[in-house]
Design an enzyme around this catalytic site. Structure first.
Site, PDB file in Angstrom:
ATOM      1  N   ASN A   7       0.873  -1.174   0.000  1.00 60.04           N
ATOM      2  CA  ASN A   7       0.000   0.000   0.000  1.00 60.04           C
ATOM      3  C   ASN A   7       0.913   1.228   0.000  1.00 60.04           C
ATOM      4  OD1 ASN A   7      -1.763   2.099   0.512  1.00 60.04           O
ATOM      5  ND2 ASN A   7      -2.710   1.164   2.315  1.00 60.04           N
ATOM      6  N   ARG A  91      -2.622  -2.099  -3.317  1.00 60.99           N
ATOM      7  CA  ARG A  91      -3.794  -1.251  -3.081  1.00 60.99           C
ATOM      8  C   ARG A  91      -3.718  -0.094  -4.074  1.00 60.99           C
ATOM      9  NH1 ARG A  91      -5.151   3.616   1.061  1.00 60.99           N
ATOM     10  NH2 ARG A  91      -7.334   3.794   0.471  1.00 60.99           N
ATOM     11  N   HIS A 180     -12.279   3.394  -0.238  1.00 57.30           N
ATOM     12  CA  HIS A 180     -12.196   2.460   0.901  1.00 57.30           C
ATOM     13  C   HIS A 180     -13.044   1.215   0.634  1.00 57.30           C
ATOM     14  CE1 HIS A 180     -11.512   6.275   3.527  1.00 57.30           C
ATOM     15  NE2 HIS A 180     -10.332   5.733   3.290  1.00 57.30           N
ATOM     16  N   ARG A 241      -9.237  16.689   5.592  1.00 55.39           N
ATOM     17  CA  ARG A 241     -10.163  16.997   4.482  1.00 55.39           C
ATOM     18  C   ARG A 241     -11.479  17.518   5.044  1.00 55.39           C
ATOM     19  NH1 ARG A 241      -9.414  11.108   1.792  1.00 55.39           N
ATOM     20  NH2 ARG A 241      -7.328  10.936   2.656  1.00 55.39           N
ATOM     21  N   GLU A 384      -7.948  -4.810   5.101  1.00 55.64           N
ATOM     22  CA  GLU A 384      -7.847  -4.594   3.656  1.00 55.64           C
ATOM     23  C   GLU A 384      -6.750  -5.477   3.056  1.00 55.64           C
ATOM     24  OE1 GLU A 384      -7.653  -0.529   5.165  1.00 55.64           O
ATOM     25  OE2 GLU A 384      -8.435   0.132   3.238  1.00 55.64           O
TER      26      GLU A 384
HETATM   27  C1  LIG Z   1      -9.220   6.939  -0.370  1.00 53.61           C
HETATM   28  C2  LIG Z   1      -8.697   7.399   0.938  1.00 53.61           C
HETATM   29  O1  LIG Z   1      -9.157   8.360   1.501  1.00 53.61           O
HETATM   30  O2  LIG Z   1      -7.698   6.677   1.469  1.00 53.61           O
HETATM   31  P1  LIG Z   1      -6.925   6.982   2.830  1.00 53.61           P
HETATM   32  O3  LIG Z   1      -7.911   6.892   3.923  1.00 53.61           O
HETATM   33  O4  LIG Z   1      -5.875   5.888   2.859  1.00 53.61           O
HETATM   34  O5  LIG Z   1      -6.338   8.366   2.676  1.00 53.61           O
HETATM   35 MG   LIG Z   2      -6.419   3.180   6.086  1.00 51.59          MG
END
Ligand SMILES: CC(=O)OP(=O)(O)O
Ligand SMILES: [Mg+2]
Ligand SMILES: Nc1ncnc2c1ncn2[C@@H]1O[C@H](COP(=O)(O)OP(=O)(O)O)[C@@H](O)[C@H]1O
Length: 397
Positions: A7, A91, A180, A241, A384
């Protein structure tokens, strides 16, 4: 067959080696600060002491080279030679509409991953670097791409279309994809087992609350809806975010703060969320600690976080017309005892009642609902890597 699962993130490489004869994990590891001075590799072989190696690693190829060296090391390695590794599973975050399943990676597949860089700028470039580094160092084995977007490809247009001019879907594939997926897939199947029902007969709401966070509504074995969209920016409040906001804010702040599109992208992806609101950290543990010490902004950050999650529970309850269980997973979902309690507070009108004593658990598969709760509340550690290893094995053997 032994499978290497990779990953690759922007400055990290997480890996596991899994022996598929009994699905035992032979080693897990993390390379940190790839491309940044002060890189370290932490390697944990099963049943042995962890090894930490500090060595500057200028790029992902150098990082993967060190991983492969460590894997065959006579002292703490887990294979005699790399010939024992039968295949590598990667991944891969964004596969657009091209993949509803995992695939063996060839030049076509890499082109799709490259074409999706525009819409997954944080994730697809390092994923591709990880794939190319591994292909260079292990040219004779199959490399399999397991996409975050794949499981969500069952969504219907009602849930994946935005109310934008139709042409932007046709020309630029602007639609909701969801991410996810590997985690939502794993925990929803485990949840069906815990319910003692067939996966196809369940209504499940999954909450993947990590640094990135998303939820999914699953019915008849299909994803009906999920909170991330065109990019992993939509939906819940995350570490850095923003999640859902009025898109009008984007234009307003671009103007006020003099940001170009790339700067705005960075602002909403990396400077917002829990970090931006609290000014403390993107790490949930730090936010909780600050809030407990009376930091008002950290407290607000938590309340906004809960509010988003609760909103999606209600949203998905309506879309599924009820649900059998909600599932907490990923770093915050598996470990955040108080977070889970706050999210489930005052949801008894939906038949969601938490047993706060049972809820005092971390990282175990448990039902934390009261006996009389109409909806079960499961904590399920995600895996995962195991899903990636299983898909890789299936496609490579
Ligand atoms: C798609 C995504 O947000 O992945 P991560 O949580 O690993 O940043
Ligand atoms: Mg994670
Ligand atoms: N005991 C805990 N209580 C609350 N949050 C926790 C706990 N342990 C880990 N977390 C949170 O889990 C998040 C990381 O989740 P993880 O799934 O590992 O993220 P990712 O894979 O996206 O990097 C961090 O915000 C971290 O603070």
């Amino acid at each position: 067959m032994k499978i290497l699962v990779v990953n690759a993130g922007s400055s990290s490489i997480k890996y596991q080696v899994i022996d598929m004869t009994d699905e035992s994990v032979l080693a897990v590891g993390l390379v940190d600060r790839v491309g940044i001075p002060g890189s370290t590799l932490k390697h944990e072989p099963a049943g042995k002491e962890a090894v930490v190696i500090k060595q500057d690693l200028p790029d992902h190829t150098a990082g993967m080279e060190l991983v492969l060296e460590v894997l065959v090391n006579p002292e703490y390695g887990v294979v005699k030679s790399m010939d024992e590794i039968g295949a590598v599973g990667h991944r891969t975050v964004h596969g657009g509409e091209a993949f509803a399943q995992s695939v063996v990676i060839d030049d076509e597949v890499k082109k799709v991953i490259r074409d999706c860089i525009d819409i997954a700028p944080l994730h697809n470039p390092p994923n591709l670097m990880g794939i190319e580094a591994c292909q260079k160092l292990m040219p004779n084995v199959k490399h399999v791409g397991v996409f975050d977007t794949a499981f969500h490809q069952t969504m219907e247009p009602a849930n994946y279309m935005y109310a934008l001019p139709y042409e932007v879907y046709e020309e630029y594939r602007v639609r909701r994809y969801g991410f996810h997926g590997t985690s939502h897939y794993y925990v929803s199947h485990r949840a069906a087992d815990m319910l003692g029902k067939k996966f196809e007969d369940c209504k499940i709401i999954t909450l993947h609350l990590g640094n990135g966070a998303s939820m999914a509504a699953i019915k008849d074995g299909k994803v009906v809806d999920t909170s991330m969209g065109f990019t992993p920016l939509e939906g819940l409040v995350m570490g850095t975010r923003s999640g859902d906001i009025d898109p009008g804010i984007v234009f307003y702040l671009m103007d006020k703060l003099g940001m170009n599109p790339a700067e705005a992208n960075n602002y909403f992806n990396k400077k917002s969320g829990l970090l931006g609101l609290s000014g403390v950290s993107n790490d949930m543990r730090d936010i909780e600690e600050a809030a407990n010490n009376g930091n008002a902004r950290a407290q607000i950050a938590l309340e906004v976080y809960y509010n988003h999650v609760k909103g999606y529970i209600g949203n998905y309850f309506a879309k599924l017309n009820g649900c059998d269980c909600i599932v907490f997973t990923a770093g915050v979902g598996e470990n955040g005892i108080d977070i889970r309690r706050h999210i489930c507070e005052d949801l008894d009108a939906l038949g969601i009642k938490m047993d706060v004593e049972k809820n005092k658990v971390r990282g175990k598969e448990v039902d934390v609902a009261t006996e009389d709760s109409r909806v079960r509340i499961f904590v399920i550690p995600t895996n995962e890597e195991l899903v990636i290893a299983r898909d890789t094995y299936r496609l490579a053997k």
